[in-house]
Design an enzyme around this catalytic site. Structure first.
Site, PDB file in Angstrom:
ATOM      1  N   ASP A 112      -5.416  -8.166   1.509  1.00  0.00           N
ATOM      2  CA  ASP A 112      -5.508  -9.616   1.324  1.00  0.00           C
ATOM      3  C   ASP A 112      -6.362  -9.944   0.102  1.00  0.00           C
ATOM      4  OD1 ASP A 112      -4.078  -9.899   3.680  1.00  0.00           O
ATOM      5  OD2 ASP A 112      -5.853 -10.200   4.912  1.00  0.00           O
ATOM      6  N   ASN A 142       0.857  -1.177   0.000  1.00  0.00           N
ATOM      7  CA  ASN A 142       0.000   0.000   0.000  1.00  0.00           C
ATOM      8  C   ASN A 142       0.900   1.236   0.000  1.00  0.00           C
ATOM      9  OD1 ASN A 142       0.810   0.468   2.710  1.00  0.00           O
ATOM     10  ND2 ASN A 142      -0.913  -0.723   3.497  1.00  0.00           N
ATOM     11  N   GLU A 182       3.360   1.463   2.912  1.00  0.00           N
ATOM     12  CA  GLU A 182       4.422   0.455   2.872  1.00  0.00           C
ATOM     13  C   GLU A 182       5.487   0.795   1.844  1.00  0.00           C
ATOM     14  OE1 GLU A 182       1.679  -3.357   4.317  1.00  0.00           O
ATOM     15  OE2 GLU A 182       1.813  -2.827   2.195  1.00  0.00           O
TER      16      GLU A 182
END
Length: 325
Positions: free
Chosen positions: A276, A206, A209
């Site tokens: 996820d 993301n 990150e």
């Protein structure tokens, strides 16, 4: 983007795909209730619990997303010999997920317990030991993955939540073995030591990150994201990047091109678990032979369903088919 291609794939060929998920397996527990007063014992709200649930989390949530889309799933990671493990394996069994790759250790099964008052998360309790896993336990995991790659696997997902499963040794063993078999490896990264993902076909960070591994700050805009992706591809030896960007959608950056996919406009209720869903659906598309940009668009549509739900949620085949109409 032709949604009909994606619709037809999910409706049919997706069921034949084999995906192996390796990483930090967790159980998510939720207590839901109402808050109407402050405790007389301490200045904290009292939550009257009205319902509770347990669901698959971490790498297990990635597998859950794939299972709900009808493909064939295996999962590998570490669990403890405790109640939380039993609850986890019961849920994996119910969803038809092969969990022969779960290695029982002397640590507790990683579990996150959340207390929700109204629509507000009040507190989270973590049950875990997150030191890097090595020795005989890690060797058993490596041997399992190698054996599965000798059978029928169309894609491998490394789901790193920083809980000790995805060490540099483990990641490199998996990536090199998958590369040797011509199987794509996708990594949901954690932390800043991305060197352990060297050789991976895709990482799916993301915005926060990917920002954490850059030498300078960037804005969440197309040009900056593309430059950032090419920086990490060069520095860490990663082949391609699929960056998720919250309300700005996602960006797929390859060696030759970049695709910027806008988000599907709607109310965002809870982003937990959306990453996820993205890596799971993206991997499924690649496993089924869809082009990377088509797979990324399909993952974006799936994420739009998940963020409208409260708590960890796995998109169903029917929900994805509906949003692809």
């Amino acid at each position: 983007m032709d949604k009909q291609i994606m619709h037809d794939f999910i409706a049919g060929p997706a069921a034949k795909c084999h995906v192996l998920v390796v990483g930090d397996v967790m159980l998510d527990k939720y207590y839901y209730g109402e808050v109407t007063r402050i405790s007389p014992e301490a200045p904290v709200p009292v939550t009257h619990v009205t319902s509770q649930k347990e669901t698959l989390g971490g790498a297990a949530n990635v597998a859950h997303n794939l299972a709900r889309l009808g493909c064939q799933i295996g999962i590998a990671g570490y669990v403890g010999e405790d109640y939380h493990c039993q609850s986890l394996t019961d849920k994996l069994t119910a969803r038809g997920i092969d969990f022969k790759g779960l290695i029982t250790t002397d640590r507790p099964t990683t579990t996150k317990l959340r207390v929700i008052g109204g629509h507000q998360q009040m507190i989270r309790l973590d049950f875990e030991e997150d030191e890097d896993m090595s020795g005989p336990y890690a060797e058993r995991l490596h041997n399992f993955v190698a054996a599965r790659l000798n059978e029928s696997v169309d894609a491998v997902i490394i789901s790193d939540y920083g809980k000790g499963a995805c060490t540099e040794e483990t990641c490199q063993q998996i990536i090199k073995a998958a590369n040797a078999h011509g199987v794509p490896v996708l990594v949901d990264p954690k932390g800043t030591a991305w060197g352990k993902y060297r050789g991976a076909d895709y990482v799916t960070p993301n915005f926060k990150e990917i920002s954490a591994v850059l030498p300078e700050k960037i804005k969440n805009q197309d040009e900056d994201i593309e430059k950032a992706a090419r920086y990490v591809m060069g520095k860490f030896g990663i082949k391609q990047v699929l960056a998720t960007r919250s309300e700005f959608g996602m960006s797929l950056v390859t060696q030759a091109s970049a695709y910027h996919i806008p988000t599907k406009a709607q109310e965002v209720f809870d982003v937990s678990g959306a990453g996820d869903t993205v890596i799971g659906v993206f991997a499924l598309g690649l496993a089924g032979g869809l082009a990377p940009e088509v797979s990324a668009y399909m993952a974006n549509m799936a994420a739009s369903v998940v963020v409208a739900k409260l708590g960890t949620y796995a998109v169903s085949k029917e929900e994805l088919l509906e949003v692809l109409k």
